[in-house]
Design a protein around this motif. Structure first.
Motif, mmCIF file in Angstrom:
data_model
loop_
_atom_site.group_PDB
_atom_site.id
_atom_site.type_symbol
_atom_site.label_atom_id
_atom_site.label_comp_id
_atom_site.label_asym_id
_atom_site.label_seq_id
_atom_site.Cartn_x
_atom_site.Cartn_y
_atom_site.Cartn_z
ATOM 1 N N TRP A 158 3.692 -2.513 -18.484
ATOM 2 C CA TRP A 158 3.060 -1.089 -18.009
ATOM 3 C C TRP A 158 1.715 -1.386 -18.719
ATOM 4 O O TRP A 158 1.165 -1.994 -19.905
ATOM 5 C CB TRP A 158 3.795 0.073 -18.603
ATOM 6 N N HIS A 159 0.684 -0.624 -18.225
ATOM 7 C CA HIS A 159 -0.657 -0.643 -18.431
ATOM 8 C C HIS A 159 -0.716 0.647 -19.376
ATOM 9 O O HIS A 159 -1.977 0.827 -20.033
ATOM 10 C CB HIS A 159 -1.859 -0.515 -17.134
ATOM 11 N N GLY A 173 3.724 -2.225 -35.693
ATOM 12 C CA GLY A 173 2.910 -3.266 -35.063
ATOM 13 C C GLY A 173 2.061 -3.113 -34.052
ATOM 14 O O GLY A 173 1.733 -1.760 -33.714
ATOM 15 N N GLU A 174 1.410 -4.165 -33.492
ATOM 16 C CA GLU A 174 0.444 -3.656 -32.262
ATOM 17 C C GLU A 174 1.372 -3.655 -31.009
ATOM 18 O O GLU A 174 2.252 -4.197 -30.782
ATOM 19 C CB GLU A 174 -0.430 -5.307 -32.216
ATOM 20 N N LEU A 175 0.694 -2.812 -30.215
ATOM 21 C CA LEU A 175 1.347 -2.317 -29.043
ATOM 22 C C LEU A 175 0.100 -3.190 -27.838
ATOM 23 O O LEU A 175 -0.790 -2.617 -27.676
ATOM 24 C CB LEU A 175 1.204 -0.680 -28.743
ATOM 25 N N VAL A 176 1.000 -3.967 -27.036
ATOM 26 C CA VAL A 176 0.151 -4.678 -26.028
ATOM 27 C C VAL A 176 0.730 -4.288 -24.778
ATOM 28 O O VAL A 176 1.714 -4.181 -24.247
ATOM 29 C CB VAL A 176 0.409 -6.063 -26.395
ATOM 30 N N THR A 177 -0.143 -3.702 -23.925
ATOM 31 C CA THR A 177 0.034 -3.242 -22.791
ATOM 32 C C THR A 177 -0.257 -4.404 -21.695
ATOM 33 O O THR A 177 -1.136 -4.967 -21.952
ATOM 34 C CB THR A 177 -0.551 -1.788 -22.343
ATOM 35 N N GLY A 178 0.238 -3.771 -20.485
ATOM 36 C CA GLY A 178 -0.116 -4.874 -19.399
ATOM 37 C C GLY A 178 0.164 -6.587 -19.291
ATOM 38 O O GLY A 178 -0.361 -7.348 -18.839
ATOM 39 N N ALA A 179 1.315 -6.531 -20.285
ATOM 40 C CA ALA A 179 2.013 -7.889 -20.642
ATOM 41 C C ALA A 179 2.560 -8.456 -19.443
ATOM 42 O O ALA A 179 3.032 -7.785 -18.600
ATOM 43 C CB ALA A 179 2.703 -7.692 -21.734
ATOM 44 N N ALA A 180 3.155 -9.758 -19.491
ATOM 45 C CA ALA A 180 3.931 -10.440 -18.307
ATOM 46 C C ALA A 180 5.436 -9.794 -18.514
ATOM 47 O O ALA A 180 5.962 -9.987 -17.505
ATOM 48 C CB ALA A 180 3.741 -11.930 -18.332
ATOM 49 N N ALA A 181 5.679 -9.347 -19.611
ATOM 50 C CA ALA A 181 7.167 -9.082 -19.641
ATOM 51 C C ALA A 181 7.252 -8.040 -20.608
ATOM 52 O O ALA A 181 6.677 -8.335 -21.646
ATOM 53 C CB ALA A 181 7.973 -10.463 -19.820
#
Length: 327
Positions: A158-159, A173-181
């Motif tokens: 999700w973005h 930790g780091e939250l990364v949005t818009g990932a491949a999975a």
């Protein structure tokens, strides 16, 4: 009582679709799981509901897998057994264990189709909650002292996610949005950590129980995922009918419907679920108009798309897009 049922009872919410796992007498499909969460969310109007549910995750909510992983010796052993037996828990995306650049990751495959933000929150944050339970919350090893085990990085496709600050606060930790999975990444050294509830006798018995259950389970989830993929490919062409899908899978329509019933889903419900999953994903792309999305979903016009989406979500596509972009 199931995780969601316990939460509903505690909050005094009125959500008639929620049942215990014992009452349903079968694993939840992801479509059922998403529907239950959506009903609870609509009833509570709480954007942080996914985080609240994740904080409550315990072995009683994941059956034999929960108690089996608790009885393992190390985090690595628990992760490996979760990867092997997760099919006992649900029909849906599978997680795989990977090691990369000093990190150990659990990555959920994307072949099943789009999930929901709320479901992803509960699963990802709930897994971190359960990992802390396995390791005893307070952890002290030779390379780190910490109050709790935390993810180094959490990736979501999700973005944006609701209550992102609370979600990141729970997982760490780091939250990364818009990932491949969707993925959870931990320092690889976490894999060596001992589990506080390790029990050799319990482990041997639970492993045998899980092995027997897995051997006797028909591989219905794989078939459902295969049908879903065919539906996804044929929706834009307007050919996602049971006749066409059955022909593509080289079987009769009767066989197609029978195998889907065995997995607990009907063809029409499956098509509807796929449409709504894809609709949410397409609505995130501001470059797509509502008419274009309707065509991608196999609707001849926008009006029936609007009606179906409102029936499923209690919002029109335009309202859903506007609320998502605003939040």
């Amino acid at each position: 009582m199931s995780l969601v049922s316990a939460f509903v009872t505690e909050r005094g919410l009125s959500v008639p679709v929620v049942e215990s796992r014992a009452q349903s007498a079968k694993r939840l499909t992801f479509d059922e799981w998403w529907h239950v969460l959506e009903q609870v969310h609509l009833s509570s109007s709480d954007d942080a509901i996914g985080v609240e549910l994740a904080r409550r995750v315990g072995p009683e909510h994941v059956g034999v897998i929960g108690y089996l992983t608790l009885s393992c010796k190390t985090v690595l052993e628990a992760f490996q057994h979760f990867e092997r037996f997760q099919k006992l828990l649900y029909e849906g995306p599978r997680a795989r264990l990977e090691l990369k650049d000093g990190l150990a990751g659990l990555i959920w495959d994307t072949g099943y189709g789009a999930s929901t933000r709320l479901s992803d929150q509960v699963i990802l944050a709930g897994f971190v909650t359960f990992l802390r339970r396995m390791t005893g919350q307070q952890v002290e090893v030779d390379w780190v002292e910490a109050e709790r085990v935390e993810a180094e990085r959490v990736e979501v496709w999700w973005h944006d996610v609701p209550a992102a600050q609370a979600f990141a606060g729970l997982t760490g930790g780091e939250l990364v949005t818009g990932a491949a999975a969707n993925a959870l990444w931990f320092d690889a050294r976490v894999l060596t950590m001992p589990l506080v509830s390790h029990d050799d006798d319990a482990f041997q018995q639970l492993q045998q129980n899980a092995t027997d259950a897995l051997a006797n389970m028909p591989d219905l989830g794989q078939f459902t995922a295969l049908v879903r993929q065919q539906i996804i490919e044929h929706l834009p062409l307007g050919t996602a009918s049971q006749t066409c899908i059955a022909q593509k899978l080289a079987m009769s329509e009767r066989t197609l419907l029978r195998k889907l019933r065995q997995s607990g889903v009907g063809f029409r419900d499956l098509v509807g679920g796929v449409r709504m999953d894809l609709a949410r994903m397409y609505l995130l792309d501001s470059h797509l108009t509502l008419s274009e999305i309707a065509l991608l979903l196999g609707y001849a016009e926008q009006a029936p798309f609007n009606r179906a989406f409102k029936k499923a979500t209690d919002k029109t596509p335009g309202q859903w897009r506007t609320e998502f972009m605003t939040t």
